[in-house]
Design an enzyme around this catalytic site. Structure first.
Site, PDB file in Angstrom:
ATOM      1  N   HIS A  90    -123.613  -3.181 -16.722  1.00  0.00           N
ATOM      2  CA  HIS A  90    -122.673  -2.457 -17.599  1.00  0.00           C
ATOM      3  C   HIS A  90    -123.100  -2.557 -19.067  1.00  0.00           C
ATOM      4  O   HIS A  90    -122.260  -2.666 -19.961  1.00  0.00           O
ATOM      5  CB  HIS A  90    -121.244  -2.982 -17.454  1.00  0.00           C
ATOM      6  CG  HIS A  90    -120.653  -2.797 -16.088  1.00  0.00           C
ATOM      7  ND1 HIS A  90    -119.889  -1.717 -15.741  1.00  0.00           N
ATOM      8  CD2 HIS A  90    -120.732  -3.567 -14.975  1.00  0.00           C
ATOM      9  CE1 HIS A  90    -119.511  -1.831 -14.475  1.00  0.00           C
ATOM     10  NE2 HIS A  90    -120.014  -2.944 -13.977  1.00  0.00           N
ATOM     11  N   ASN A 163    -113.590  -0.327 -11.841  1.00  0.00           N
ATOM     12  CA  ASN A 163    -114.592   0.734 -11.788  1.00  0.00           C
ATOM     13  C   ASN A 163    -113.909   2.069 -11.514  1.00  0.00           C
ATOM     14  O   ASN A 163    -112.713   2.111 -11.231  1.00  0.00           O
ATOM     15  CB  ASN A 163    -115.601   0.464 -10.663  1.00  0.00           C
ATOM     16  CG  ASN A 163    -116.661  -0.562 -11.056  1.00  0.00           C
ATOM     17  OD1 ASN A 163    -116.919  -0.788 -12.235  1.00  0.00           O
ATOM     18  ND2 ASN A 163    -117.278  -1.182 -10.057  1.00  0.00           N
ATOM     19  N   PHE A 176    -124.093 -10.724  -5.319  1.00  0.00           N
ATOM     20  CA  PHE A 176    -124.120  -9.876  -6.515  1.00  0.00           C
ATOM     21  C   PHE A 176    -125.476  -9.883  -7.228  1.00  0.00           C
ATOM     22  O   PHE A 176    -126.015  -8.819  -7.558  1.00  0.00           O
ATOM     23  CB  PHE A 176    -122.989 -10.271  -7.471  1.00  0.00           C
ATOM     24  CG  PHE A 176    -122.791  -9.289  -8.594  1.00  0.00           C
ATOM     25  CD1 PHE A 176    -122.341  -8.002  -8.344  1.00  0.00           C
ATOM     26  CD2 PHE A 176    -123.055  -9.647  -9.912  1.00  0.00           C
ATOM     27  CE1 PHE A 176    -122.152  -7.092  -9.373  1.00  0.00           C
ATOM     28  CE2 PHE A 176    -122.874  -8.740 -10.947  1.00  0.00           C
ATOM     29  CZ  PHE A 176    -122.424  -7.461 -10.687  1.00  0.00           C
TER      30      PHE A 176
HETATM   31 FE1  HDD Z   1    -118.691  -7.079 -12.878  1.00  0.00          FE
HETATM   32  C1  HDD Z   1    -119.410  -6.697 -16.162  1.00  0.00           C
HETATM   33  C2  HDD Z   1    -116.680  -4.305 -12.976  1.00  0.00           C
HETATM   34  C3  HDD Z   1    -118.317  -7.221  -9.463  1.00  0.00           C
HETATM   35  C4  HDD Z   1    -120.318 -10.015 -12.843  1.00  0.00           C
HETATM   36  N1  HDD Z   1    -118.162  -5.759 -14.288  1.00  0.00           N
HETATM   37  C5  HDD Z   1    -118.548  -5.781 -15.596  1.00  0.00           C
HETATM   38  C6  HDD Z   1    -117.938  -4.695 -16.301  1.00  0.00           C
HETATM   39  C7  HDD Z   1    -117.182  -4.019 -15.404  1.00  0.00           C
HETATM   40  C8  HDD Z   1    -117.310  -4.690 -14.134  1.00  0.00           C
HETATM   41  C9  HDD Z   1    -116.346  -2.788 -15.674  1.00  0.00           C
HETATM   42  C10 HDD Z   1    -118.155  -4.368 -17.765  1.00  0.00           C
HETATM   43  C11 HDD Z   1    -117.101  -4.963 -18.629  1.00  0.00           C
HETATM   44  C12 HDD Z   1    -117.317  -4.538 -20.045  1.00  0.00           C
HETATM   45  O1  HDD Z   1    -117.174  -3.344 -20.311  1.00  0.00           O
HETATM   46  O2  HDD Z   1    -117.645  -5.392 -20.852  1.00  0.00           O
HETATM   47  N2  HDD Z   1    -117.762  -5.952 -11.485  1.00  0.00           N
HETATM   48  C13 HDD Z   1    -116.904  -4.921 -11.744  1.00  0.00           C
HETATM   49  C14 HDD Z   1    -116.233  -4.538 -10.522  1.00  0.00           C
HETATM   50  C15 HDD Z   1    -116.695  -5.343  -9.541  1.00  0.00           C
HETATM   51  C16 HDD Z   1    -117.652  -6.245 -10.149  1.00  0.00           C
HETATM   52  C17 HDD Z   1    -115.179  -3.443 -10.416  1.00  0.00           C
HETATM   53  C18 HDD Z   1    -116.336  -5.397  -8.097  1.00  0.00           C
HETATM   54  C19 HDD Z   1    -115.172  -5.067  -7.648  1.00  0.00           C
HETATM   55  N3  HDD Z   1    -119.244  -8.364 -11.421  1.00  0.00           N
HETATM   56  C20 HDD Z   1    -118.970  -8.277 -10.082  1.00  0.00           C
HETATM   57  C21 HDD Z   1    -119.420  -9.460  -9.411  1.00  0.00           C
HETATM   58  C22 HDD Z   1    -119.969 -10.272 -10.378  1.00  0.00           C
HETATM   59  C23 HDD Z   1    -119.855  -9.555 -11.625  1.00  0.00           C
HETATM   60  C24 HDD Z   1    -119.268  -9.730  -7.925  1.00  0.00           C
HETATM   61  C25 HDD Z   1    -120.590 -11.650 -10.258  1.00  0.00           C
HETATM   62  C26 HDD Z   1    -120.378 -12.501  -9.318  1.00  0.00           C
HETATM   63  N4  HDD Z   1    -119.762  -8.127 -14.239  1.00  0.00           N
HETATM   64  C27 HDD Z   1    -120.301  -9.336 -14.022  1.00  0.00           C
HETATM   65  C28 HDD Z   1    -120.905  -9.960 -15.250  1.00  0.00           C
HETATM   66  C29 HDD Z   1    -120.591  -8.881 -16.338  1.00  0.00           C
HETATM   67  C30 HDD Z   1    -119.893  -7.806 -15.543  1.00  0.00           C
HETATM   68  C31 HDD Z   1    -122.305 -10.386 -15.129  1.00  0.00           C
HETATM   69  C32 HDD Z   1    -121.752  -8.393 -17.185  1.00  0.00           C
HETATM   70  C33 HDD Z   1    -121.250  -8.350 -18.585  1.00  0.00           C
HETATM   71  C34 HDD Z   1    -119.942  -8.949 -18.537  1.00  0.00           C
HETATM   72  O3  HDD Z   1    -119.669  -9.367 -17.278  1.00  0.00           O
HETATM   73  O4  HDD Z   1    -119.191  -9.097 -19.478  1.00  0.00           O
HETATM   74  O5  HDD Z   1    -120.315 -11.162 -15.516  1.00  0.00           O
END
Ligand code: HDD
Length: 704
Positions: A90, A163, A176
């Protein structure tokens, strides 16, 4: 005071219907004024006035630079450290501020303060994003879109990090990193960027049948939205609502755009990525700046254990949804995005969303994907923002008081006073510091848990195909054709034939016709079906809520017309058309042969917002050709003008025209049909534009 952190920015909104206070960092706000420096004079980071912003201090006129030039050092030092790590997923996002208004009290099902009072207004910050691409990638990648909302409630920040698709690729957070590694650039070569059409992605997902349901969504037009304004958002997981009596119910969150759903076509996506890689970002910015504020209704599907136990699938499995026909979505409030960011970096980049940011009255479920996410998001913020004090950044700071004994850390900006930074303590008054509160604090649902430690997937998660089939049969014919085309395109980019074969084997478990049509598109024999963990069901009923076209807009409001105008265009007809579009709540972009504009029939000069060689029909929701025959003949000589008309036509757009434009249509090789509407009746033409597409024309669909 021991440690109370006052609300820094902005002050907490009063629990009334009053408009929100002015944000201090918005242009004209108090902090913005400070940032401008003393009397608009340029200063160093230390506040010292700067005498020259042009030249290094040197020894002699042409001599070596002096180490003592601290002003230069201050400037370059800061510049050298401007970049922070982009989000691991993202990375490319667009943010906006807004307000959420609660429709009615939900006290019977949740004690969350934000839902306690009808009419309550809560400040929000939203960040939309693509998932796979880097920060500088393009907006129209075929991808999932992030839909993250931070509610600054009076009882702390609640982040709903969702999402635009209600299910996910994997069931357990353990997978993930593998999923993300598979879709991102291959580690050896550093490409492909911002796309899933490559071997690594399809290798992984074809080995992970649990991805199949989400793949159907991603290959549908949901993966290429017209803009953020026209897409739904979903919390994905089952969460819980807990009321004051401690009673818990499951809840799934939905955002429904009041603008209606809309997507572009795949050929348009390709065109837009070249013509305007910032298409979505610009659309959000422009609409808010124009005062056409996008709105979404927040809705909930609330259900109890009894429903959960009787449902065909496990409600803790994030690859499954609950059809709206089974549990209707109850609208509980409306979000309006009404302010663009003042600074992309300060706000959109530094905003830190975390699924674990819940408030009293909202609880986690045991969904293993959600549980893993709750661990991950905090980690990532420290990596990105560099300090445990990232919660003090204006965009992350709660709007309610913060009081605790956390201390120190990099970039501490709070000023803590008093001698106690621990409790219990026996100090009094301001020295005493805050105390926990049984009554006000968040308590998890008192859930009974039993069983041995376990390291395997629950059997209740084993069905990977039934809901994928349900999604497929819920689509219109046009949408099905787009899904077939998307699978065909993506798999055609896989260089290793076995990967395509394996995927086709999985698709047979979804739907035989789908698999056959993709195989035909690839020119491949249909392989045997892969062996599913449990036999897929084919008896689930179609759900209209899953289709975009069944949930499209009703008019041209919020849409944009690309209007081609030439020398001597009829000024009255032009005015009538522009008035009709604006009257319908739409926007017009006038396209002229040169950006200098064109002289109209009444001698007035019509400026051009775009010139015909610098734009594409894909950037508009409908196009119109309002030209004289002479102008049409001249435009017909330009390849870009012919492409413009052809692109609009083959992508099933409505084309408004006057008969004099015929030479341009003929030269573009298109046959005007019922989707070409006469501009003589401007209002009727705009009404037709509101249908957005004349799908009957679909020249890409296979002949029946
Ligand atoms: Fe995630 C970012 C949505 C599964 C780990 N995720 C992030 C963002 C969104 C989502 C919208 C961007 C937020 C922003 O605008 O700053 N992610 C989801 C959805 C998931 C999902 C809807 C499943 C239902 N994500 C998911 C899993 C993991 C992560 C299973 C880790 C185990 N996601 C992250 C992250 C991020 C992230 C690495 C990257 C940047 C951040 O968090 O701030 O921690």
């Amino acid at each position: 005071m021991a440690s109370k952190r006052d609300p820094k920015y902005p002050t907490q909104p009063a629990p009334t219907n009053e408009v929100l206070p002015k944000d201090p960092i918005a242009p004209g706000g108090e902090r913005h004024q400070q940032a401008k420096g003393r009397d608009d004079g340029l200063t160093t980071s230390q506040g010292g006035p700067v005498a020259t912003n042009q030249n290094l201090a040197t020894a002699g006129k042409r001599g070596p630079a002096l180490l003592q030039d601290h002003v230069f050092r201050d400037k370059i030092f800061h510049f050298d450290h401007e970049r922070i790590p982009e989000r691991v997923v993202h990375a490319r996002g667009s943010g906006a501020h807004g307000v959420f208004e609660t429709y009615e009290s939900l006290e019977d099902i949740t004690c969350a303060d934000i839902f306690a009072r009808a009419g309550e207004k809560t400040e929000v910050f939203v960040r939309f994003s693509t998932v796979a691409g880097n920060k500088g990638s393009f907006d129209l990648a075929r991808d999932v879109r992030g839909f993250a909302v931070k509610f600054y409630t009076q009882e702390g920040n609640w982040d709903l990090v969702g999402n635009n698709i209600p299910v996910f690729f994997i069931q357990d957070a353990f997978k993930f990193p593998d999923l993300v590694h598979a879709v991102k650039e291959a580690p050896d070569r550093g490409f492909p960027q911002a796309q899933s059409a490559h071997d690594n992605f399809w290798d992984f997902v074809s080995l992970m049948p649990e991805s199949t349901h989400m793949l159907l969504w991603a290959m549908s037009d949901r993966g290429i939205p017209r803009s953020f304004r026209f897409m739904e958002g979903f919390g994905v997981h089952s969460y819980k609502f807990v009321n004051a009596k401690g009673e818990a119910r499951f809840v799934k969150f939905h955002w429904k755009p009041l603008q209606g759903l809309q997507s572009v076509t795949w050929p348009e996506a390709l065109s837009i990525n070249g013509a305007d890689p910032d298409f979505h970002r610009r659309d959000l910015w422009d609409s808010i700046q124009a005062g056409d504020f996008p709105e979404w209704e927040l809705g909930v599907q609330v259900f109890d254990d009894e429903f959960a136990d009787s449902f065909d699938f496990d409600v803790l499995d994030p690859t499954k949804l609950i059809p709206e026909e089974l549990v209707p979505v109850r609208p509980i409030g409306k979000m309006t995005l009404n302010r663009t960011v003042a600074s992309h970096f300060d706000e959109t980049e530094q905003v830190a969303f975390m699924t674990q940011n819940i408030v009293r009255g909202i609880d986690f479920s045991d969904d293993p994907l959600l549980q893993g996410r709750n661990f991950s998001y905090l980690d990532t913020q420290l990596k990105r923002l560099g300090s445990t004090n990232f919660t003090q950044l204006p965009v992350n700071s709660p709007r309610c008081p913060v009081a605790n004994f956390h201390r120190d850390g990099h970039m501490q900006t709070d000023l803590h006073t008093g001698r106690a930074s621990y409790e219990p303590n026996s100090w009094t008054g301001d020295e005493r510091g805050p105390r926990e509160s049984e009554e006000l604090g968040l308590r998890f649902e008192q859930q009974e848990v039993s069983g041995a430690k376990h390291q395997a997937r629950a059997e209740s998660f084993a069905d990977h195909y039934s809901q994928a089939h349900q999604f497929w049969i819920s689509q219109t014919e046009v949408e099905q054709q787009h899904i077939v085309a998307a699978f065909t395109f993506e798999l055609s980019k896989c260089e290793v034939p076995q990967i395509r074969t394996r995927m086709l084997g999985n698709l047979r478990n979804v739907d035989e016709a789908l698999a056959q049509r993709v195989a035909d598109g690839l020119g491949m024999e249909l392989p045997g079906a892969s062996k599913p963990a449990v036999a897929p069901r084919k008896d689930l009923p179609a759900s209209d809520a899953l289709s975009i076209l069944k949930n499209g807009p009703k008019d041209f409001k919020g849409r944009k017309l690309g209007l081609v105008v030439g020398e001597k265009t009829d000024a009255d007809a032009l005015k009538a058309l522009v008035d009709a579009v604006i009257g319908a709540g739409g926007m017009v972009e006038v396209i002229t042969p040169t950006v200098g504009g064109a002289k109209l029939s009444d001698g007035s000069q019509q400026p051009g917002a775009q010139f015909i060689k610098g734009t594409k029909a894909a950037l508009y929701d409908a196009v119109a050709l309002l030209v004289t025959e002479q102008a049409a003949v001249e435009l017909a000589d330009l390849p870009e003008a012919r492409d413009f008309v052809t692109e609009a036509h083959v992508n099933c757009k409505f084309v408004g025209w006057n008969p004099e434009a015929k030479p341009l249509a003929v030269a573009s090789g298109v046959e005007p049909d019922k989707g070409w509407v006469d501009l003589a009746d401007a209002k009727a033409a705009v009404k037709a534009f509101g249908k957005l597409r004349f799908w009957e024309r679909d020249v890409t669909a296979p002949a029946k």
